[in-house]
Design an enzyme around this catalytic site. Sequence first.
Site, PDB file in Angstrom:
ATOM      1  N   GLY A 183       0.771  -0.807  -0.066  1.00  0.00           N
ATOM      2  CA  GLY A 183      -0.038  -0.017  -0.403  1.00  0.00           C
ATOM      3  C   GLY A 183       0.494   1.631  -0.280  1.00  0.00           C
ATOM      4  O   GLY A 183       2.286   1.457  -0.098  1.00  0.00           O
TER       5      GLY A 183
ATOM      6  N   HIS B 289      -7.039  13.128  18.827  1.00  0.00           N
ATOM      7  CA  HIS B 289      -6.836  11.254  19.570  1.00  0.00           C
ATOM      8  C   HIS B 289      -8.397  10.908  19.473  1.00  0.00           C
ATOM      9  O   HIS B 289      -9.376  11.437  20.406  1.00  0.00           O
ATOM     10  CB  HIS B 289      -6.224  11.187  20.493  1.00  0.00           C
ATOM     11  CG  HIS B 289      -4.613  11.135  19.358  1.00  0.00           C
ATOM     12  ND1 HIS B 289      -3.613  11.917  20.466  1.00  0.00           N
ATOM     13  CD2 HIS B 289      -4.415  11.260  18.683  1.00  0.00           C
ATOM     14  CE1 HIS B 289      -2.531  11.847  19.361  1.00  0.00           C
ATOM     15  NE2 HIS B 289      -2.863  11.793  18.694  1.00  0.00           N
TER      16      HIS B 289
ATOM     17  N   ILE C 284      -0.213   0.643  13.504  1.00  0.00           N
ATOM     18  CA  ILE C 284       0.093   1.452  13.195  1.00  0.00           C
ATOM     19  C   ILE C 284      -1.626   2.923  12.658  1.00  0.00           C
ATOM     20  O   ILE C 284      -1.793   3.576  12.980  1.00  0.00           O
ATOM     21  CB  ILE C 284       0.888   2.221  12.193  1.00  0.00           C
ATOM     22  CG1 ILE C 284       1.990   2.018  12.327  1.00  0.00           C
ATOM     23  CG2 ILE C 284       0.663   3.807  11.582  1.00  0.00           C
ATOM     24  CD1 ILE C 284       3.085   1.962  13.894  1.00  0.00           C
TER      25      ILE C 284
ATOM     26  N   GLU D  15      -1.878  12.800  28.275  1.00  0.00           N
ATOM     27  CA  GLU D  15      -2.405  14.240  27.654  1.00  0.00           C
ATOM     28  C   GLU D  15      -3.789  13.486  27.870  1.00  0.00           C
ATOM     29  O   GLU D  15      -3.912  12.136  28.743  1.00  0.00           O
ATOM     30  CB  GLU D  15      -2.531  14.119  25.609  1.00  0.00           C
ATOM     31  CG  GLU D  15      -2.989  12.553  25.506  1.00  0.00           C
ATOM     32  CD  GLU D  15      -3.335  12.450  23.786  1.00  0.00           C
ATOM     33  OE1 GLU D  15      -1.964  12.958  23.105  1.00  0.00           O
ATOM     34  OE2 GLU D  15      -4.425  11.819  23.382  1.00  0.00           O
TER      35      GLU D  15
END
Lengths: 376, 293
Positions: free
Chosen positions: B18, B249, B98, B211
Amino acid sequence: MKLQEYRSKEILARHGVPLLAGETATTPAEARAAAERIGGAVVVKAQVLVGGRGKAGGVKLAATPAEAEARAGDILGMDIKGITVQTVLVAPAADIAKEFYLGLILDRAARAITVIASAEGGVEIEETAKTNPGAILRLPLHPLLGLQEFETRRIGFFLGIPADLRRDFATVMRGLYAAFVESDADLAEINPLVVTDDGRLLALDAKITLDDSALPRHPDLEAMRDLNEEEPSEIAAREAGISFIKLDGSIGCMVNGAGLAMTTMDLVKLAGGEPANFLDIGGGAKADRVAAAFRIILDDPNVKAILVNIFGGITRGDEVAHGIVEARSQLHREVPMVVRIVGTNSDEAKPILARANLITADSLDDAAAKAVEAAR
Amino acid sequence: MSIFVNADTRLLVQGITGREGEFHSAAMLEYGTNIVAGVTPGKGGQTALDGRVPVYDTVADAVGQTGANASCIFVPAAFAPDAMLEASAARVPLVICITEGVPVLDMLRVHHVLKANGTRLIGPNCPGLTSVGEAKVGISPGDIHRRGPVGLVSRSGTLTYEVVQAMTDAGLGQTTCVGIGGDPIVGTSFIDVLAAFNADPETEAIVMIGEIGGEEEEKAAAFCAREVRKPMAAFIAGRTAPPGRRMGHAGAIISSGGGGTAESKRSALEAAGIHVADSPSHIPRLLHDAGVG
């Protein structure tokens, strides 16, 4: 994505949860017509995604269709925490004998779907958690097996569901679980779940929040998005593939990566300014997306300066710089722009930015300070 | 020493043909990572990256033929849960995903199965990890790193690069830098990585980048107070984030009930004796003050 009450109820009804659905109305006349079709007393409820609408006067009883029309007239157009009410739900009124809270959440800590139940219905669960934590049952479900019958029985006994309604409660619990799983929710709650004076178990109010990552496989649920309650700039950003949240400050931020975008906002604040937005432009920072990001930021009249913070990494800094300069030339409004590009080819980026009269900075702290200064 | 990956890592890449997979595999090879195989269903028998990497139809084939002992996943979100399960079923002990945007209910099931199989999963929605000078797995830029005594763990991508760059510029090198991912459900937690760094003799100090959202930083702080005696520094992003909004996120959200704020995490870390920086650029100084470097 949060769903309105009437949408949440549609989903629950599809999974067999007993409730009094009612009809939505956007004008007082529609509310009256709905009340006439329903017959008897109704509740007129503002459809907004913010909490505390009852306290704000957004939920009213009406004994007759004429009253329903009047109450809808009061509620439509009302401002609830900054949201203008555009739709009301007209639903049959119920005589409540007992109220419960029943919810499912995606429990990050337990890495499970967890049932939350409380016999103190009608109040927010966060409130019960503070005042009477012992009244709450938290039951993480097995991630592969899901809700089991013994768990449903346990929840029913904990809540003190009357014996003749236990079978109905199992239907509610199974329906709520199926709705959660099949719509990829991260929250589904019925509050209150009530026993009526005439002995029925009904979901009177419902709230479902969907996992944004799963929306691509649920186009029917995506279509339930209420664009009236979103910032136009946030809608435009989503369409451009940009992660954007509008805030109240004067310094627009354009950053690649969510963690770095939050950090950039924090450093603007630390330097004495206020960020106007969260913006993660994503990987690559291509020219067309940079241009879209600038337009979205500058549509906010409060923005007095823009801080661009790109950690090149894989992306080449000179390409990003060209993209910024090109995008800037097409903008309808000029504000000072501080640009910091680090990483691959950042040295090549500097002359490109300097020729375009952009303020440059080496460190993020320096960039934040310069942006705050430029916005003064 | 380093943690999770090293010079002996034999990496396979799922989705190697890919666009993303090919690009980042080339960068990994250039860094020196030993990529032994690629997997793209239907392209078995071909090669990728100018003939340097053989491609197989299934992970089981790739493992059988090459002895791959780690897999890095670059396939689109809709196929990533299946890819993780395939790697685990082929008994690959370490899987790094990922891919961003994996539905969270899929992750619940995948997490459970991989745990039962004894597979270590890093991610999803993560930049991967780099054991400096030995192996880079994922999408981090290789040239920001410098070998040294500090282990780094983070929920973020570019923010991690920012901190690594600041450390490298200050002459503070790293053993391994691990991005655990920004999703609500990730395979490897802060505590897993902190425990590994704590046990690694070469890692002399630890940096943790957190975070808003969830309680993992608070739990990590409690773990550090109990177990970790190495010098530490931390940074928490999102002090200015509004509650109830997902900050990019999927996992970065302060609950409307007020849980998961930057302040809560910061005070938990400080209570554990960990210095928390106001800016990523202050981290090297905090480490120097703690006697590192």
